[in-house]
Motif scaffolding. Structure first.
Motif, mmCIF file in Angstrom:
data_model
loop_
_atom_site.group_PDB
_atom_site.id
_atom_site.type_symbol
_atom_site.label_atom_id
_atom_site.label_comp_id
_atom_site.label_asym_id
_atom_site.label_seq_id
_atom_site.Cartn_x
_atom_site.Cartn_y
_atom_site.Cartn_z
ATOM 1 N N UNK A 240 0.834 -1.211 0.000
ATOM 2 C CA UNK A 240 0.000 0.000 0.000
ATOM 3 C C UNK A 240 0.865 1.255 0.000
ATOM 4 N N UNK A 241 1.959 1.211 0.777
ATOM 5 C CA UNK A 241 2.826 2.396 0.851
ATOM 6 C C UNK A 241 3.513 2.665 -0.482
ATOM 7 N N UNK B 183 1.014 4.048 -2.816
ATOM 8 C CA UNK B 183 0.739 5.444 -2.481
ATOM 9 C C UNK B 183 1.869 6.360 -2.953
ATOM 10 N N UNK C 293 1.455 6.897 -6.541
ATOM 11 C CA UNK C 293 0.331 7.802 -6.824
ATOM 12 C C UNK C 293 0.678 9.239 -6.459
ATOM 13 N N UNK C 294 1.490 9.367 -5.397
ATOM 14 C CA UNK C 294 1.958 10.703 -5.011
ATOM 15 C C UNK C 294 2.746 11.337 -6.148
ATOM 16 N N UNK D 92 2.557 10.473 -9.290
ATOM 17 C CA UNK D 92 1.604 10.755 -10.373
ATOM 18 C C UNK D 92 0.847 12.040 -10.092
ATOM 19 N N UNK D 93 0.474 12.190 -8.812
ATOM 20 C CA UNK D 93 -0.278 13.381 -8.417
ATOM 21 C C UNK D 93 0.526 14.636 -8.733
ATOM 22 N N UNK E 275 0.854 15.166 -12.455
ATOM 23 C CA UNK E 275 -0.427 15.614 -13.023
ATOM 24 C C UNK E 275 -0.668 17.075 -12.656
#
Lengths: 281, 116
Positions: free
Chosen positions: A99-100, A103, A106-107, A109-110, A113
């Motif tokens: 999960x980490x 995350x 995704x961080x 990617x965030x 983006x």
């Protein structure tokens, strides 16, 4: 026969008991630990928590060994209990790590983006700014043109803003000979300039109104004013004003702007008004 | 009769002197319980269960020590330690998953906004 059966039954029971003693049933704790370890090996633990999984494996091995050596004694149960927890811990650590990592990705990617979105917004803003600057420049140009046109009009005619639009008033004596509707040569010159100014500034529509003083019959004055308005309209069309945007109307003597009892007043009443409906109205 | 008494005495001495008080592992287990509580184990149902088990077993171990049964106390402390460790791991797992879901939602929201 009955005796023989009893003997066989007794033998079967005894042999089962002996077998059961040789391999006692594993305690529930050990069964749980085996299941937990099995679950852990099928979870994300092998990939993300290999060290914890190895600890669990060793812990289970100790419990299994104790079961071999001591059977289902409390020590076996305790070791199995601990092995069960170690296996569950490995599974939990595996999914936490997974999960980490997800995350963290995704961080990233965030952020990228967000940067992309900022870039898009920035270029959009720049584009808008450019467009606005161009529009402002266009507007400024148009206003400059308009004020130049108005200034040149003001030199040859009276210009005033009314609620019906910009009204350009040309004195009748400048345009026509008495009682005539043909334009004087000087009038043509003036009207050429008016046409040029109007074409320069742009407009939505034009209304040419002919006005007379109160001398003579109202009917005649109406006819004359209509003819004069028409002749101005015709001339303006010849100077490039689109015919579908210009109308002519005779008003006669019904709308004086000055006193008809004086010569000066009457001269002011003899006039042609060009009502300009500006663009964007 | 004398032999029997001797055997009895020897057995008693062995029981008392055989295992020392497992003070160190008891302290470690208590510290792990405190750590699990700080890690939020009490507020996650699965973690809370193991936190409770760990605490109960520490109490049990303390009683066993008082009774002089250090050997069993040591095994019960091992159980407590395993439960405390698991409680913390479960709490951390839940919070990592929650954080991942939150980040995912934020990312999706941002992407949606970016494509508008």
């Amino acid at each position: 026969m009955k005796n023989g059966f009893n003997r066989i039954a007794l033998f079967t029971l005894l042999s089962q008991a002996v077998l059961a003693c040789a391999t006692p049933m594993p305690p529930q704790e050990l069964l749980d630990a085996r299941t937990a370890y099995d679950v852990a090996t099928k979870s994300s633990a092998p990939q993300y928590a290999p060290a914890q999984l190895d600890t669990a494996k060793q812990s289970l091995a100790r419990a299994e060994q104790s079961f071999q050596d001591n059977g289902d004694e409390p020590v076996t149960k305790d070791l199995a209990y601990v092995a069960d927890r170690r296996a569950k811990l490995a599974a939990a650590e595996g999914s936490r790590e997974q999960a980490e990592r997800a995350r963290a990705q995704m961080d990233k990617d965030f952020k990228s983006t967000e940067i992309d979105a900022l870039e898009t917004t920035k270029s959009k803003l720049e584009h808008e700014q450019r467009a606005r600057a161009e529009a402002e420049k266009g507007l400024a140009d148009a206003q400059k043109k308009l004020s130049l046109a108005m200034a040149s009009l003001a030199e040859i005619a009276k210009v005033k803003e009314e609620s019906r639009g910009v009204v350009i008033t040309l004195s009748g004596s400048v345009l026509f000979a008495t009682g005539k509707s043909a334009l004087l040569p000087i009038a043509q010159e003036k009207l050429s300039e008016v046409a040029k100014a109007l074409n320069d500034q742009g407009f939505k529509s034009l209304l040419v109104e002919g006005h007379t003083d109160s001398q003579g019959s109202a009917d005649k004055n109406m006819v004359l004013s209509q003819e004069r308005a028409e002749s101005v309209r015709t001339y303006l069309i010849s100077q490039g004003i689109p015919s579908d945007k210009i109308k002519a109307q005779g008003i006669g003597s019904s709308r004086p702007v000055a006193d008809n009892s004086t010569a000066e007043g009457r001269a002011n009443n003899r006039r042609v008004e060009i009502v300009v409906e500006p663009l964007g109205k | 009769m004398r032999e029997f008494c001797l055997v009895g005495v020897v057995a008693l001495v062995t029981a008392c002197g055989g295992a020392a008080v497992p003070q160190e592992s008891l302290t470690a287990a208590k510290a792990s319980i405190a750590g699990a509580e700080v890690g939020g184990a009490a507020s996650e149902p699965k973690a809370a269960l193991h936190l409770k088990l760990a605490k109960e077993q520490v109490t049990k171990a303390e009683n066993l020590i008082s009774d002089g049964d250090n050997e069993e106390a040591a095994r019960v402390i091992d159980r407590a330690q395993a439960d405390a460790d698991l409680a913390l791991a479960l709490a951390k797992e839940v919070s990592a998953e929650k954080a991942a879901i939150e980040t995912k939602e934020q990312l999706e929201k941002l992407r949606k906004k970016a494509t508008q």
